[in-house]
Design an enzyme around this catalytic site. Structure first.
Site, PDB file in Angstrom:
ATOM      1  N   GLU A   1     -38.716  70.961  36.154  1.00 27.61           N
ATOM      2  CA  GLU A   1     -38.777  71.302  37.575  1.00 27.61           C
ATOM      3  C   GLU A   1     -38.600  70.091  38.487  1.00 27.61           C
ATOM      4  O   GLU A   1     -38.048  70.208  39.577  1.00 27.61           O
ATOM      5  CB  GLU A   1     -40.095  72.008  37.914  1.00 27.61           C
ATOM      6  CG  GLU A   1     -40.213  73.419  37.334  1.00 27.61           C
ATOM      7  CD  GLU A   1     -40.832  73.440  35.944  1.00 27.61           C
ATOM      8  OE1 GLU A   1     -40.932  72.362  35.308  1.00 27.61           O
ATOM      9  OE2 GLU A   1     -41.220  74.527  35.483  1.00 27.61           O
TER      10      GLU A   1
ATOM     11  N   PHE B   1     -55.192  82.058  35.530  1.00 27.80           N
ATOM     12  CA  PHE B   1     -54.224  81.404  34.650  1.00 27.80           C
ATOM     13  C   PHE B   1     -53.020  80.913  35.457  1.00 27.80           C
ATOM     14  O   PHE B   1     -52.435  81.658  36.225  1.00 27.80           O
ATOM     15  CB  PHE B   1     -53.761  82.377  33.554  1.00 27.80           C
ATOM     16  CG  PHE B   1     -52.723  81.775  32.643  1.00 27.80           C
ATOM     17  CD1 PHE B   1     -53.022  80.677  31.843  1.00 27.80           C
ATOM     18  CD2 PHE B   1     -51.435  82.281  32.616  1.00 27.80           C
ATOM     19  CE1 PHE B   1     -52.069  80.108  31.019  1.00 27.80           C
ATOM     20  CE2 PHE B   1     -50.470  81.716  31.794  1.00 27.80           C
ATOM     21  CZ  PHE B   1     -50.783  80.630  30.998  1.00 27.80           C
ATOM     22  N   GLN B   2     -52.691  79.670  35.276  1.00 30.76           N
ATOM     23  CA  GLN B   2     -51.567  79.032  35.972  1.00 30.76           C
ATOM     24  C   GLN B   2     -51.660  79.117  37.481  1.00 30.76           C
ATOM     25  O   GLN B   2     -50.665  79.211  38.182  1.00 30.76           O
ATOM     26  CB  GLN B   2     -50.228  79.576  35.459  1.00 30.76           C
ATOM     27  CG  GLN B   2     -50.007  79.182  34.008  1.00 30.76           C
ATOM     28  CD  GLN B   2     -48.594  79.374  33.517  1.00 30.76           C
ATOM     29  OE1 GLN B   2     -47.875  80.244  33.999  1.00 30.76           O
ATOM     30  NE2 GLN B   2     -48.193  78.563  32.543  1.00 30.76           N
TER      31      GLN B   2
ATOM     32  N   LYS C   1     -47.712  86.813  43.426  1.00 33.74           N
ATOM     33  CA  LYS C   1     -47.104  87.858  42.610  1.00 33.74           C
ATOM     34  C   LYS C   1     -47.064  89.216  43.321  1.00 33.74           C
ATOM     35  O   LYS C   1     -46.044  89.908  43.327  1.00 33.74           O
ATOM     36  CB  LYS C   1     -47.918  87.975  41.316  1.00 33.74           C
ATOM     37  CG  LYS C   1     -47.358  88.901  40.297  1.00 33.74           C
ATOM     38  CD  LYS C   1     -48.205  88.816  39.025  1.00 33.74           C
ATOM     39  CE  LYS C   1     -47.629  89.763  37.984  1.00 33.74           C
ATOM     40  NZ  LYS C   1     -48.333  89.620  36.697  1.00 33.74           N
TER      41      LYS C   1
ATOM     42  N   MET D   1     -35.976  45.668  37.049  1.00 31.06           N
ATOM     43  CA  MET D   1     -36.516  45.245  38.347  1.00 31.06           C
ATOM     44  C   MET D   1     -37.930  44.695  38.215  1.00 31.06           C
ATOM     45  O   MET D   1     -38.298  43.711  38.855  1.00 31.06           O
ATOM     46  CB  MET D   1     -36.477  46.413  39.338  1.00 31.06           C
ATOM     47  CG  MET D   1     -36.889  46.025  40.741  1.00 31.06           C
ATOM     48  SD  MET D   1     -35.919  44.636  41.380  1.00 31.06           S
ATOM     49  CE  MET D   1     -34.645  45.497  42.296  1.00 31.06           C
TER      50      MET D   1
END
Ligand SMILES: Cc1ncc(C[n+]2csc(CCOP(=O)(O)OP(=O)(O)O)c2C)c(N)n1
Ligand SMILES: [Mg+2]
Lengths: 594, 176
Positions: free
Chosen positions: A70, A132-133, A182, A491
């Site tokens: 993501e 959940f989540q 949802k 760097m």
């Protein structure tokens, strides 16, 4: 699970004519995207999104791409937005899908990039229950978005999405997040929109104040040694033609920030290249000597100014920016102008008379010859990263749009590639996100199929996001990785080299993948080169091979980026390296008296 | 949170903000202050005569430059539409405090006298305590707290400041 209602056949172009009707939340999301002209959605699924995902299967107007991580979906949306000026879109699931976006959103926020991120959320009845989540993504992204929303009812959905796009793309652009529970996606709601978005709390000032514009023109006319300092805002505002016009009419040299690269042609006789920590010595010295600094869509970032109290001390400051908070934040402006950079400069240009500044031009020319941007490339030595970039620039030039990762290679790309048009150089400036360039290049390739998307990459950065080769292969996106492989975090190593007595701790990769085999393992192509003579033929092979390609260029790990203004130091503390590789610290020919 | 009224007050500002009366707006304002390291001494929020608008009154500190940034950043939030430094116009500022004092019988006459002078109101009495409500500006609240201190203050609750401009002028209108 609710089934999306049948697609009605009215055209999406006339949404205001639609009679109020109840349609599913998922359907509203899809129609809204269509209405906003979205062509690509960079996403990664989750169960909460099933009804939305189903629509991508049934319809073909919008292409959803299945991104492997993501964070990269957000960077791809950014790359798409940076290359096109259009809003980039991501869609991820709740919880980890949402939290994985955070680096990308922050990156977009720091560089003012218009993206809209949709995240799934647990049902409104479950929010707050540690379901959940579940993750409070609205809370987490509050200070890294321009605005964000938790949509609480399907009836609000269409209007919220319309606002989100409007806010992302107008004013000072930025990321907007829309969290979609949802039940909001499953339920039915109105698809009804106002004629146009009108938010009483959001009315960006785009037109500069006439009195201020007058003062700008007067100050330019009076100035003997003016300097234009151009930032990313100039590119967002499409102000480049006005900048060229102003510079040429009033004979004003131009320097640009990392994000401003491309807003003014690098090779223009008035161009001083990039300024700041790794800017050209002549650009930095010009900031010390100028008597008028005209900042356009730039924010006096610490990587630009160094010690801000010693930055451009002789100059009167004009600051043109659409965001009032950018003005006076780091450096007090003598003439602040709030407005859209292009609109303001159009007005300024109406007042500007042709001027010549032979002395100032001569002085700049002298600085340029005294402190040129150079590097050594001894016979038989390893490939120098700079020469690889010069070769790339000469071989592909304006056929390419360049993205970068973060590190030495990024600075060399900004220094040595010859940029000729805006949005040609795409880099993570404010956040400095390693792993930005490769996914961004995928977004670029989709936004600009007429150009070649090339990621000038560091090996450390590329290792953070290399799973996206799979995405590029799956969708046959011809993105090229020009990997400047020094087998180290160059760097950071450079800082250890200069400031820690060369104690190299935790920077060298004692194990690196075989990048050619890696490309092949994913179904892409690659080549490795170690000899200077192979650079140009390999570049030709890279651009002539269809599909994604990794060109693994083995380069000298000891090469350092110069000039360098040490962090927090003043411009006069700049370390310049002359062509004999001697480090000249703070050596500057006497300043002229005026 | 509360500040000693004897401290220099030069850099203390009362800012009124009109915001959308919506979910999450207060959080956005508060996050702005914490993310940018600005102080909030007090914050008070309530709906206005227009139910779609809430008014936030906050007391903050900073020099002119910081204050300018605070005002600009508050204005920049999408859900705010009017920001005003109440110190810049003639305004009335008030705060309410509830003070629970230990009040044995013997001390009560004196306590009642103080409350009277400050036009406080006794809102609760128990065998050992008195709870008083006082409204006023910072100076008045500071003064009564000082006077009640010797009796033993058991608990206080303050609302934080609210403010309105004097006269017919109001905060309506465009942002900035
Ligand atoms: C995500 C992230 N982690 C850490 C850093 C700190 N950092 C800045 S540059 C750099 C090294 C980058 O190495 P590489 O990509 O190989 O580029 P090079 O400097 O070698 O060209 C690191 C670790 C960063 N900018 N971003
Ligand atoms: Mg490296």
């Amino acid at each position: 699970m609710a089934v999306a209602t049948k697609a009605k056949s009215q055209t999406a172009k006339q949404p205001t004519k639609l009679k109020p009707q109840k349609i599913s939340g998922a359907e509203i999301v899809y129609r809204s995207l269509e209405r906003e002209g979205v062509k690509y959605v960079f996403g990664h699924p989750g169960a909460i999104l099933l009804t939305v995902l189903d629509l991508f299967l049934k319809r073909s107007k919008i292409k959803h791409l299945l991104i492997r991580h993501e964070q990269c979906a957000a960077h791809m949306a950014e790359g798409y937005a940076r290359a096109s000026g259009e809003v980039g879109v991501c869609l991820t699931t709740s919880g980890p899908g949402a939290t994985n976006l955070i680096t990308g959103i922050t990156d977009a926020y720091m560089d003012s990039i218009p993206i809209v991120c949709f995240t799934g959320q647990v049902a409104t009845s479950m929010v707050g229950n540690d379901a959940f989540q579940e993750a409070d993504i609205v809370g987490m992204t509050r200070t890294i978005t321009k605005h964000n929303y938790l949509v609480k009812s399907t009836d609000d959905l269409a209007e919220t999405i319309q606002e989100a796009f409007y806010i992302a793309r107008t004013g000072r652009p930025g990321p907007v997040l829309v969290d979609l529970p949802k039940d909001v996606l499953l339920g039915d709601g109105d698809y009804q929109l106002p004629e146009k978005v009108d938010l009483r709390g959001y009315k960006p000032t785009t037109k500069g104040h006439p009195r201020q514009i007058q003062r700008v023109a007067e100050a330019i006319e009076k100035s003997k040694q003016p300097l234009l300092y151009v930032g990313g805002g100039a590119i967002h505002a499409e102000a480049h033609p006005e900048i060229v016009k102003l510079a040429e009419t009033a004979e004003i040299p131009v320097t640009y920030t990392l994000l401003g690269a491309g807003a003014f042609p690098s090779a223009h006789e008035l161009s001083l290249g990039m300024l700041g920590m790794h800017g050209t010595a002549y650009a930095n010295y010009a900031t010390m000597e100028c008597d008028l600094l005209i900042a356009v869509g730039a924010r006096f970032d610490d990587r630009v100014t160094g010690k801000v109290s010693e930055f451009a001390t002789r100059a009167k400051i004009i600051h043109i920016d659409i965001d009032p908070t950018a003005i006076g934040k780091n450096k007090t402006a003598d003439i602040p102008v709030v407005g859209d950079a292009r609109q303001v400069l159009v007005e300024v240009n109406k007042l500007i008379k042709p001027q010549e500044r032979p002395l100032w031009k001569k002085r700049i020319q002298n600085l340029r010859t005294e402190y040129p941007l150079t590097f050594d490339s001894p016979e038989g030595a390893p490939i120098k990263p700079q020469e690889a970039i010069v070769a790339l620039s000469e071989e592909v030039g304006d056929k390419a749009i360049i993205t970068t990762e973060v590190g030495q290679h990024q600075m060399w790309a900004a220094q040595f590639y010859n940029f000729t048009f805006p949005r040609q150089f795409i880099s993570s400036g404010g956040l400095g996100t390693m792993g930005f360039g490769f996914p961004a290049a995928i977004g670029v390739a989709l936004a600009r199929p007429d150009k070649l998307a090339i990621d000038i990459a560091g090996d450390g950065s590329f290792q953070m996001v290399m799973q996206e080769i799979a995405t590029a292969v799956q969708y046959d996106i011809p993105v090229k990785v020009f990997l400047l492989n020094n087998a180290t975090l160059g760097m950071v190593r450079q800082w250890q080299d200069l400031f820690m007595d060369r104690r190299f701790s935790e920077v060298d990769f004692e194990s690196s993948p075989d990048y050619v085999k890696l490309a092949e393992a994913f179904g892409a192509s690659g080549r490795r080169i170690v000899d200077k003579d192979d650079i140009r033929p390999a570049i030709q092979e890279m651009i002539n091979t269809p599909g994604p390609f990794i060109l693994d260029v083995i380069v000298d790990p000891d090469e350092l980026v110069f000039p360098m203004v040490p962090a927090g130091g003043a411009t006069k503390d700049m370390i310049v390296r002359d062509s004999r590789k001697k480090i000249l610290q703070g050596k500057l020919s006497a300043l002229p008296d005026n | 949170m509360s500040r000693n009224a004897n401290n220099t007050k030069d850099d203390t500002h009362t800012i009124a903000v009109l915001v959308e009366n919506k979910f999450g707006v207060l959080a956005k304002v508060a996050s702005l202050f914490s993310a940018r390291g600005y102080n909030i001494d007090s914050l008070c929020v309530g709906v206005t005569q227009d139910p779609s608008v809430s008014r936030i009154t906050l007391v903050t500190r900073g020099d002119a430059k910081v204050l300018e940034q605070i005002r600009k950043h508050l204005s920049k939030l999408i859900d705010t539409f009017k920001v005003m430094d109440m110190g810049e116009t003639d305004s009335v500022e008030r705060e309410m405090i509830l003070i629970k004092i230990s009040a044995p019988k013997a001390a009560r006459p004196e306590i009642f006298q103080i409350i009277d002078v400050f036009r406080g109101r006794v809102v609760d009495v128990s065998t050992d305590t008195i709870t008083v409500e006082v409204t006023g500006d910072e100076g008045k609240i500071h003064a009564i707290l000082n006077l009640l201190q010797p009796f033993g203050i058991k608990e206080i609750a303050r609302t934080g400041k609210v403010a309105l401009t004097r006269g017919a002028k109001t905060l309506k209108g465009a942002k900035n």
